[in-house]
Design an enzyme around this catalytic site. Structure first.
Site, PDB file in Angstrom:
ATOM      1  N   CYS A 187       9.417 -38.465  24.323  1.00 23.70           N
ATOM      2  CA  CYS A 187       7.985 -38.234  24.114  1.00 23.70           C
ATOM      3  C   CYS A 187       7.499 -38.937  22.845  1.00 23.70           C
ATOM      4  O   CYS A 187       8.150 -38.903  21.799  1.00 23.70           O
ATOM      5  CB  CYS A 187       7.702 -36.737  24.009  1.00 23.70           C
ATOM      6  N   ARG A 225       4.708 -24.682  27.854  1.00 24.40           N
ATOM      7  CA  ARG A 225       4.053 -25.397  28.936  1.00 24.40           C
ATOM      8  C   ARG A 225       4.335 -26.897  28.789  1.00 24.40           C
ATOM      9  O   ARG A 225       4.583 -27.384  27.694  1.00 24.40           O
ATOM     10  CB  ARG A 225       2.544 -25.138  28.906  1.00 24.40           C
ATOM     11  N   CYS A 242       8.745 -30.987  25.843  1.00 26.59           N
ATOM     12  CA  CYS A 242       8.679 -32.439  26.037  1.00 26.59           C
ATOM     13  C   CYS A 242      10.022 -33.004  26.479  1.00 26.59           C
ATOM     14  O   CYS A 242      11.071 -32.367  26.358  1.00 26.59           O
ATOM     15  CB  CYS A 242       8.286 -33.135  24.726  1.00 26.59           C
ATOM     16  N   CYS A 248       4.191 -30.800  28.212  1.00 25.23           N
ATOM     17  CA  CYS A 248       3.393 -31.689  27.373  1.00 25.23           C
ATOM     18  C   CYS A 248       2.592 -32.645  28.266  1.00 25.23           C
ATOM     19  O   CYS A 248       3.139 -33.238  29.203  1.00 25.23           O
ATOM     20  CB  CYS A 248       4.315 -32.474  26.452  1.00 25.23           C
ATOM     21  N   CYS A 293       3.851 -36.711  27.528  1.00 30.23           N
ATOM     22  CA  CYS A 293       5.041 -37.295  28.167  1.00 30.23           C
ATOM     23  C   CYS A 293       5.187 -36.862  29.617  1.00 30.23           C
ATOM     24  O   CYS A 293       6.037 -37.394  30.341  1.00 30.23           O
ATOM     25  CB  CYS A 293       6.309 -36.945  27.390  1.00 30.23           C
TER      26      CYS A 293
END
Length: 354
Positions: free
Chosen positions: A39, A64, A35, A66, A69
Site C-alpha cells: 500500500c 475495514r 492494507c 483500505c 490499495c
C-alpha cells in the site's frame, strides 16, 4: 502458508514489497483500515500496526479495507460484501433489514446471509450490532454518559445493551438450567500464547472461551458446563465462522491484534449479564476495582456479587474480566490462573502506552 515473521512483515511494509501481498495484511489502529504490504499510504507508526493472516481475520478484528490499495479488489464477491459492510457501518444507527441489504447487493436475502457469514464469520445483523457496540464503547471512552452512549450508538434502549434475553442469551434460562438440552454447540481448540484455548459457539455466538493445559481437560470443562447439549468438533467446512473467530482471537492473544468484537451468546442471571456487558466497555490498558464496577452499574453495595460474576465468566478475554482488580491494586482472582491475568494486562498496557 504461514505468516512471515514480524520483522519480515515490518520490513515488507517499509519497502512496500508487492511480493508479500496476499501473505499477510496489516491494520492501522489509528485509522481503522487494513492494507496490503505494498500500500502506498503514508507510513504508520510501528506501535499502531497489527498483523493478520487473512482478510477475514482483519475484518473480524474491526478493520475495514483500505480504499487506496483495495486489498479486496481482486475478489469480486468479497468486494461486493465489503460495500455492504460499509453501508452497514454508515447506517448502523438505523433499522436495517436483511431484505433491504439483499436488494442493495442484488442478491436474495438467504444468499446474502450465507455468503456474508462465510466471508466475515458473522451475519449482517451481528455485524451491525458489533459496529454499534464499537461506537458505544468509543462514546464511553470520550466521556459520554452511559445512557447517551446507548442511544447515540443506535441501540434504541438500555435493554438492548444490558440484558435483553433474545439478543444476549442464546439459551433460555430454563434450557441453560437443563444443561443445554436441545442445543447444538460446536467447539475447537488451538494453542495460543496463553496455552491451549477452547472456543465453543451456538448459532447465536460464542458461549465458551477457556484456557487450560490440554485439549482433553478443556473439552471436559465444556461438557461440564453443558452436559446435555450436543457437542461437535468444528471442521472448517461445517463451521467456518468458528474457525475464523478462533483465528481472530488467537491473533489478539498471540500477535497483539485488536480484541475482535464477536457475537457473544452469554447466559446468566440478570445481574451477571449486567456486569459482563459493562466489562465490554472497559478500555484496553485500563483497570477497575470490583467496587468501581459495582458503582458504575449502580449497585455500589454489590461488590462481592461483582467479584462472583467475574469469577463465573465463561467467555475469557472476549469478556475482559481480567481488567478488574482488588481495591488495593493486587490482581485478585482469575478463573484461568493469575499468571495468565498478568500476561494479558501487561500486554494490553504495552500496546496502549508503549
Amino acid at each position: 502458508m504461514s505468516m512471515p515473521s514480524e520483522q519480515q512483515m515490518r520490513a515488507a511494509i517499509e519497502a512496500r514489497d508487492e511480493s508479500y501481498d496476499g501473505r499477510f495484511f496489516y491494520g492501522v489502529i489509528t485509522t481503522g483500515v487494513f492494507c496490503k504490504p505494498s500500500c502506498s499510504a503514508r507510513s504508520a507508526k510501528p506501535e499502531n500496526l497489527r498483523f493478520f493472516s487473512t482478510i477475514e481475520s482483519a475484518m473480524l478484528a474491526g478493520f475495514r479495507p483500505c480504499k487506496r490499495c483495495q486489498a479486496t479488489a481482486k475478489i469480486p464477491r468479497i468486494d461486493r460484501l465489503v460495500e455492504i459492510a460499509r453501508h452497514i457501518e454508515k447506517h448502523a444507527d438505523e433499522r436495517l433489514t436483511l431484505s433491504s441489504l439483499a436488494e442493495l447487493a442484488e442478491l436474495s436475502p438467504s444468499r446474502l446471509q450465507r455468503i456474508f457469514k462465510e466471508a466475515f464469520g458473522i451475519s449482517p445483523k451481528a455485524y451491525q450490532d458489533a459496529v454499534r457496540m464499537r461506537h458505544f464503547k468509543q462514546l464511553l471512552k470520550e466521556g459520554d454518559s452511559v445512557t447517551n452512549a446507548i442511544f447515540s450508538s443506535g441501540f434504541g434502549s438500555i435493554s438492548r445493551v444490558y440484558g435483553e434475553a433474545t439478543r444476549n442469551i442464546g439459551m433460555t434460562p430454563k434450557a441453560y438450567r437443563s444443561g443445554g438440552a436441545g442445543e447444538t454447540i460446536a467447539y475447537a481448540c488451538r494453542n495460543t500464547a496463553l496455552g491451549q484455548m477452547a472456543m465453543a459457539a451456538t448459532d447465536k455466538g460464542v458461549c465458551f472461551v477457556q484456557f487450560g493445559e490440554d485439549k482433553a481437560s478443556l473439552v471436559t470443562n465444556l461438557k461440564a458446563e453443558f452436559p446435555n447439549a450436543e457437542l461437535s468438533a468444528s471442521p472448517a467446512q461445517d463451521a467456518p465462522e468458528l474457525d475464523a473467530w478462533m483465528e481472530a482471537l488467537d491473533q489478539h492473544i498471540s500477535k497483539g491484534a485488536p480484541r475482535p468484537d464477536l457475537p457473544l451468546d452469554m447466559r446468566g442471571t440478570a445481574f451477571q449479564m449486567k456486569v459482563w456487558q459493562f466489562l465490554l466497555s472497559i478500555q484496553e490498558g485500563n483497570v477497575l476495582s470490583y467496587s468501581e464496577v459495582a458503582e458504575k452499574i449502580d449497585k455500589p453495595k454489590a461488590v462481592r456479587a461483582v467479584a462472583s460474576a467475574c469469577a463465573k465468566n465463561r467467555i475469557g478475554v472476549l469478556i475482559p474480566c481480567h481488567r478488574v482488580l482488588r481495591g488495593d491494586g493486587s490482581l485478585g482472582g482469575y478463573r484461568w490462573g493469575l499468571e495468565r491475568k498478568r500476561v494479558l494486562l501487561d500486554a494490553e498496557r504495552k500496546r496502549r502506552f508503549g
